[in-house]
Write an enzyme that holds these catalytic residues in place. Structure first.
Site, PDB file in Angstrom:
ATOM      1  N   ASN A  10       0.870  -1.172   0.000  1.00 35.11           N
ATOM      2  CA  ASN A  10       0.000   0.000   0.000  1.00 35.11           C
ATOM      3  C   ASN A  10       0.906   1.221   0.000  1.00 35.11           C
ATOM      4  O   ASN A  10       1.382   1.660   1.039  1.00 35.11           O
ATOM      5  CB  ASN A  10      -0.885  -0.046   1.253  1.00 35.11           C
ATOM      6  CG  ASN A  10      -1.814   1.140   1.346  1.00 35.11           C
ATOM      7  OD1 ASN A  10      -1.789   2.025   0.481  1.00 35.11           O
ATOM      8  ND2 ASN A  10      -2.620   1.163   2.386  1.00 35.11           N
ATOM      9  N   ARG A  90      -2.718  -2.031  -3.206  1.00 36.00           N
ATOM     10  CA  ARG A  90      -3.926  -1.268  -2.905  1.00 36.00           C
ATOM     11  C   ARG A  90      -3.858   0.044  -3.686  1.00 36.00           C
ATOM     12  O   ARG A  90      -2.869   0.772  -3.596  1.00 36.00           O
ATOM     13  CB  ARG A  90      -3.988  -0.970  -1.415  1.00 36.00           C
ATOM     14  CG  ARG A  90      -5.197  -0.154  -1.068  1.00 36.00           C
ATOM     15  CD  ARG A  90      -5.216   0.187   0.386  1.00 36.00           C
ATOM     16  NE  ARG A  90      -6.353   1.041   0.670  1.00 36.00           N
ATOM     17  CZ  ARG A  90      -6.542   1.664   1.808  1.00 36.00           C
ATOM     18  NH1 ARG A  90      -5.672   1.513   2.776  1.00 36.00           N
ATOM     19  NH2 ARG A  90      -7.592   2.415   1.998  1.00 36.00           N
ATOM     20  N   HIS A 179     -12.460   3.485   0.762  1.00 36.31           N
ATOM     21  CA  HIS A 179     -12.546   2.448   1.801  1.00 36.31           C
ATOM     22  C   HIS A 179     -13.363   1.243   1.342  1.00 36.31           C
ATOM     23  O   HIS A 179     -13.861   0.475   2.175  1.00 36.31           O
ATOM     24  CB  HIS A 179     -13.262   2.970   3.080  1.00 36.31           C
ATOM     25  CG  HIS A 179     -12.489   3.953   3.873  1.00 36.31           C
ATOM     26  ND1 HIS A 179     -13.097   4.963   4.588  1.00 36.31           N
ATOM     27  CD2 HIS A 179     -11.178   4.088   4.101  1.00 36.31           C
ATOM     28  CE1 HIS A 179     -12.189   5.684   5.199  1.00 36.31           C
ATOM     29  NE2 HIS A 179     -11.013   5.175   4.917  1.00 36.31           N
ATOM     30  N   ARG A 240      -9.671  15.864   8.079  1.00 35.86           N
ATOM     31  CA  ARG A 240     -10.476  16.307   6.929  1.00 35.86           C
ATOM     32  C   ARG A 240     -11.831  16.821   7.393  1.00 35.86           C
ATOM     33  O   ARG A 240     -12.413  16.277   8.332  1.00 35.86           O
ATOM     34  CB  ARG A 240     -10.684  15.150   5.947  1.00 35.86           C
ATOM     35  CG  ARG A 240      -9.455  14.851   5.130  1.00 35.86           C
ATOM     36  CD  ARG A 240      -9.654  13.613   4.287  1.00 35.86           C
ATOM     37  NE  ARG A 240      -8.714  12.581   4.679  1.00 35.86           N
ATOM     38  CZ  ARG A 240      -8.824  11.303   4.354  1.00 35.86           C
ATOM     39  NH1 ARG A 240      -9.837  10.881   3.636  1.00 35.86           N
ATOM     40  NH2 ARG A 240      -7.922  10.438   4.747  1.00 35.86           N
ATOM     41  N   GLU A 386      -8.283  -5.326   5.261  1.00 37.49           N
ATOM     42  CA  GLU A 386      -8.220  -5.038   3.830  1.00 37.49           C
ATOM     43  C   GLU A 386      -7.139  -5.872   3.142  1.00 37.49           C
ATOM     44  O   GLU A 386      -7.304  -6.311   2.012  1.00 37.49           O
ATOM     45  CB  GLU A 386      -7.956  -3.542   3.615  1.00 37.49           C
ATOM     46  CG  GLU A 386      -9.154  -2.689   4.011  1.00 37.49           C
ATOM     47  CD  GLU A 386      -8.779  -1.297   4.485  1.00 37.49           C
ATOM     48  OE1 GLU A 386      -8.245  -1.182   5.616  1.00 37.49           O
ATOM     49  OE2 GLU A 386      -8.988  -0.340   3.736  1.00 37.49           O
TER      50      GLU A 386
END
Ligand code: ADP
Length: 398
Positions: A10, A90, A179, A240, A386
């Site tokens: 990733n 990913r 996600h 965020r 994941e």
């Protein structure tokens, strides 16, 4: 110990995560993280056989390249590289081009780099990871799993913005979500817990980590999600802002703010950090709140209230027959106060918290934490994984 492992990579904008997964058991043989690239505190750490090792990354040079080379050397030294059957990457933005995991080819890497328009920092780094891995392991099949893929089943009424349609036609500006791999994984695990086929489950999945998003899943397929064209939309997050009246941007421009300052603020200085003025980390925030910090309290309330509002609105998206609300991600899996506050806001839908269940479902433990007789539904905690989805997709596609 199995002899077939998948290396999952990733490659982020300022970090590089890796894990060697045994797809048969789901165990991570080794996992690690290079972080703070480009900064003096850049470092690389990994966990192997229960032991954690940390190394500083020397200043200067390309930190992505340094970390990748160091990881390959480490995996060679541990005699893991010769057991790899595939490498899984990913990738953040797959646009409308990728609806599932694909084998990496030159064309795929080019398309991923082209989609950097949608995730400028991430997709470039994802492309780097794929090119670097192809160079070092030229004979190993490589696959790319997209954060957006699971959301590609959303109907147009959920993914279209109410803008002139030409903006979508010309530029493909729409909601893509993120996600997706996590929402997919926990939805499949929830089906097992509920004892139903995944394609018969109606769920609202709530991924709360540094980034945070909610998805509505009907009959196993995603029908709505809270992130948008980019992962800036929806919930309030660590740094965020989430949903915002676009006029705020115009207002700030009129006040003399420039483009970079505004978007840096919305992405990196807002959310829990911006409201509290202290931290983007939920644990630290709750500590400050417990010591009477009013700004930390406000950040917590904005965060949890918005989660509850999204869940409430996704009752519409799921329609009749909600089976479960599923919490996951670092906060969703661990934070008792966050889950309690959200469940408290959901009392209106008949949800009653199971205090003992909520206390028990932490630190990697799944469990039921609430129930609604009104909806005949439960709230569950399910740790996400994941990397396992990526590794299993690789093996299935081989
Ligand atoms: P990322 O989105 O970077 O993968 P994670 O899913 O690891 O992030 O989530 C990080 C968040 O989880 C942080 O806000 C952190 O404070 C929170 N978190 C982790 N453990 C706990 C805990 N025990 N209690 C509360 N929050 C926690």
């Amino acid at each position: 110990m199995s002899n077939s492992y998948v290396l999952v990579i990733n490659s982020g904008s300022s970090s590089l995560k890796f894990a060697v997964i045994d797809p048969a058991t789901g165990d991570a043989v080794i996992s690690g993280l290079g972080e703070c690239f480009g900064l003096p505190e850049a470092m690389i750490s990994w966990k192997y056989n229960g032991e954690k090792t940390e190394e500083a990354i020397p200043a200067g040079g390309d930190h992505h390249q340094y970390a990748f080379t160091r990881i390959v050397k480490l995996l060679d030294a541990l005699h893991l590289s010769d057991k790899f059957v595939a490498i899984g990457h990913r990738v953040v933005a797959g646009g409308e081009s990728f609806k599932g995991t694909v084998r990496v080819t030159e064309d795929v890497v080019n398309e991923v780099e082209k989609l950097a328009e949608l995730a400028p920092l991430h997709n470039k780094a994802n492309g780097y990871g794929m090119r670097a891995a192809m160079e070092v392991f030229p004979s190993l099949p490589q696959f790319a799993t997209f954060d957006t893929a699971f959301h590609q089943t959303m109907p147009a009424k959920a993914f279209m913005y109410a803008l002139p349609k030409k903006i979508y036609d010309d530029y493909r500006v729409r909601r893509y979500g993120a996600h997706g791999t996590s929402h997919y994984f926990v939805s499949r695990e929830a089906a097992k817990v509920l004892g139903k086929a995944a394609t018969e489950c109606n769920l609202i999945t709530v991924h709360l980590g540094n980034g945070a998003s909610v998805s509505a899943i009907k009959n196993g397929e995603c029908v709505d999600t809270s992130m948008g064209l980019t992962p800036l939309a929806g919930l309030a997050m660590g740094t965020r802002c989430g949903d915002l009246d676009p006029s705020v941007i115009e207002f700030l421009i009129r006040k003399g703010w420039d483009h970079d300052t505004i978007f840096n603020t919305l992405n990196k200085k807002s959310g829990l950090l911006g409201l509290s003025g202290k931290t983007s980390d939920m644990r630290g925030l709750i500590e400050a709140m417990d010591q009477g910090d009013k700004d930390a309290q406000l950040a917590f309330e904005v965060f949890t209230y918005r989660v509850a509002k999204y869940i409430a609105s996704y009752l519409v998206a799921v329609g009749e027959g909600l089976d479960a609300i599923v919490f996951t991600g670092g906060i969703g899996e661990n934070s008792l106060p966050v889950r309690s506050a959200v469940l408290n806001d959901l009392k209106v839908f008949g949800f009653v918290e199971d205090k003992q269940g909520n206390e028990a479902a932490r630190f990697g433990q799944s469990g039921q934490i609430a129930k609604s007789d009104l909806f005949n539904a439960v709230a569950l905690v399910i740790p996400t994984n994941e990397e396992l989805v990526i590794a299993q997709d690789c093996v299935n596609l081989l």
